[in-house]
Scaffold this motif. Sequence first.
Motif, PDB file in Angstrom:
ATOM      1  N   UNK A  40     -13.774  48.257  32.035  1.00 10.74           N
ATOM      2  CA  UNK A  40     -12.756  47.393  30.789  1.00 10.74           C
ATOM      3  C   UNK A  40     -14.430  46.380  29.839  1.00 10.74           C
ATOM      4  N   UNK A  41     -14.241  45.395  30.339  1.00 10.52           N
ATOM      5  CA  UNK A  41     -15.662  44.330  30.127  1.00 10.52           C
ATOM      6  C   UNK A  41     -16.398  43.855  31.210  1.00 10.52           C
ATOM      7  N   UNK A  78      -0.514  58.798  39.762  1.00  8.21           N
ATOM      8  CA  UNK A  78      -0.387  58.009  41.428  1.00  8.21           C
ATOM      9  C   UNK A  78      -0.388  56.930  40.857  1.00  8.21           C
ATOM     10  N   UNK A  79      -1.157  56.112  40.371  1.00 11.76           N
ATOM     11  CA  UNK A  79      -1.454  54.605  40.462  1.00 11.76           C
ATOM     12  C   UNK A  79      -2.103  54.274  38.767  1.00 11.76           C
ATOM     13  N   UNK A  80      -1.602  53.653  38.779  1.00  8.08           N
ATOM     14  CA  UNK A  80      -2.079  52.585  37.151  1.00  8.08           C
ATOM     15  C   UNK A  80      -2.259  51.657  37.294  1.00  8.08           C
ATOM     16  N   UNK A  81      -3.351  50.702  37.352  1.00  4.30           N
ATOM     17  CA  UNK A  81      -3.874  49.422  37.639  1.00  4.30           C
ATOM     18  C   UNK A  81      -4.498  48.686  36.552  1.00  4.30           C
ATOM     19  N   UNK A  82      -4.756  47.345  36.449  1.00  8.75           N
ATOM     20  CA  UNK A  82      -6.267  46.471  35.615  1.00  8.75           C
ATOM     21  C   UNK A  82      -6.126  45.296  36.825  1.00  8.75           C
ATOM     22  N   UNK A  83      -7.497  44.511  36.950  1.00  6.57           N
ATOM     23  CA  UNK A  83      -7.662  43.462  37.469  1.00  6.57           C
ATOM     24  C   UNK A  83      -8.704  42.766  36.907  1.00  6.57           C
ATOM     25  N   UNK A 106      -9.059  36.776  41.835  1.00  8.50           N
ATOM     26  CA  UNK A 106      -8.043  37.890  40.988  1.00  8.50           C
ATOM     27  C   UNK A 106      -8.150  36.527  40.012  1.00  8.50           C
ATOM     28  N   UNK A 107      -7.567  36.915  38.195  1.00 10.88           N
ATOM     29  CA  UNK A 107      -7.086  36.354  37.656  1.00 10.88           C
ATOM     30  C   UNK A 107      -5.842  36.913  37.182  1.00 10.88           C
ATOM     31  N   UNK A 108      -6.133  38.528  37.516  1.00 10.34           N
ATOM     32  CA  UNK A 108      -4.738  38.829  36.626  1.00 10.34           C
ATOM     33  C   UNK A 108      -4.722  39.926  37.744  1.00 10.34           C
ATOM     34  N   UNK A 109      -3.171  40.754  37.607  1.00  7.26           N
ATOM     35  CA  UNK A 109      -3.303  41.785  38.418  1.00  7.26           C
ATOM     36  C   UNK A 109      -1.707  42.631  37.880  1.00  7.26           C
ATOM     37  N   UNK A 114       2.751  50.852  30.954  1.00  2.65           N
ATOM     38  CA  UNK A 114       2.411  50.347  29.789  1.00  2.65           C
ATOM     39  C   UNK A 114       2.036  49.431  29.820  1.00  2.65           C
ATOM     40  N   UNK A 115       1.977  48.332  31.427  1.00  2.00           N
ATOM     41  CA  UNK A 115       2.243  47.110  31.483  1.00  2.00           C
ATOM     42  C   UNK A 115       0.506  47.160  31.379  1.00  2.00           C
ATOM     43  N   UNK A 116      -0.349  47.571  32.196  1.00  2.00           N
ATOM     44  CA  UNK A 116      -1.699  47.890  31.749  1.00  2.00           C
ATOM     45  C   UNK A 116      -2.319  48.764  30.440  1.00  2.00           C
ATOM     46  N   UNK A 117      -1.800  49.462  29.347  1.00  4.39           N
ATOM     47  CA  UNK A 117      -1.835  49.129  27.648  1.00  4.39           C
ATOM     48  C   UNK A 117      -1.848  47.744  27.493  1.00  4.39           C
ATOM     49  N   UNK A 118      -0.398  47.465  27.743  1.00  5.04           N
ATOM     50  CA  UNK A 118      -0.637  46.264  27.381  1.00  5.04           C
ATOM     51  C   UNK A 118      -1.652  45.251  26.972  1.00  5.04           C
ATOM     52  N   UNK A 119      -2.516  45.082  28.437  1.00  6.11           N
ATOM     53  CA  UNK A 119      -3.402  44.071  29.021  1.00  6.11           C
ATOM     54  C   UNK A 119      -4.517  44.402  27.740  1.00  6.11           C
ATOM     55  N   UNK A 120      -4.985  46.142  27.891  1.00  2.00           N
ATOM     56  CA  UNK A 120      -5.690  46.187  26.948  1.00  2.00           C
ATOM     57  C   UNK A 120      -5.619  46.630  26.044  1.00  2.00           C
TER      58      UNK A 120
END
Length: 173
Positions: A40-41, A78-83, A106-109, A114-120
């Motif tokens: 993402x960045x 089956x998986x949705x994640x942002x690190x 790892x600063x954020x996991x 829905x939570x991944x979208x919030x982080x994005x």
Amino acid sequence: MTGAAAPRVRGGPPPSALTHDRMTHVELTWIEKKIEYWIRFGREAAEQIIDRRQRVVSFRPNTVFAFVRWAANDFGTIISRIDIVRAVEPGEAYQTLPFVRPGGEILLKIEGWPKVEDVLRHVDAIEAIGIDADAVSPEHWRHVHNRMAAGHQPRAYTLDQHRAFLLRGKVRP
């Protein structure tokens, strides 16, 4: 691939064979609506194209990047994640993470779409005020992780916070 940015390369050794350099390597896969791993960045120092669906991007030490993983099968996600990860210096302690070699801090996991979208959305808000997300204070990403893990909304990152973070960096030896 040490020193200056390496040119784009097609094919070549698998990422696990690239352990002789200082870089952190992230294996990305894109098979539409099945496996979608992307950055993402973060400022990529090099890219190695494996084939039309796979590539490896590399980051210099101390670069912060966001790695998003999403996968689905016939029954749904089956998986949705942002690190959000800081690439480490050689010899520095690190945490392991799938598809990231050797690993990173790892600063954020966050897991669950829905939570991944919030982080994005949080990343978008930071970029909307003119700050590159990879330049944000690592403490802020930890704050976002901790608040979301506790079921709370993270506080917005402000220009004043960013200026203070940059000034702290100038004072430290």
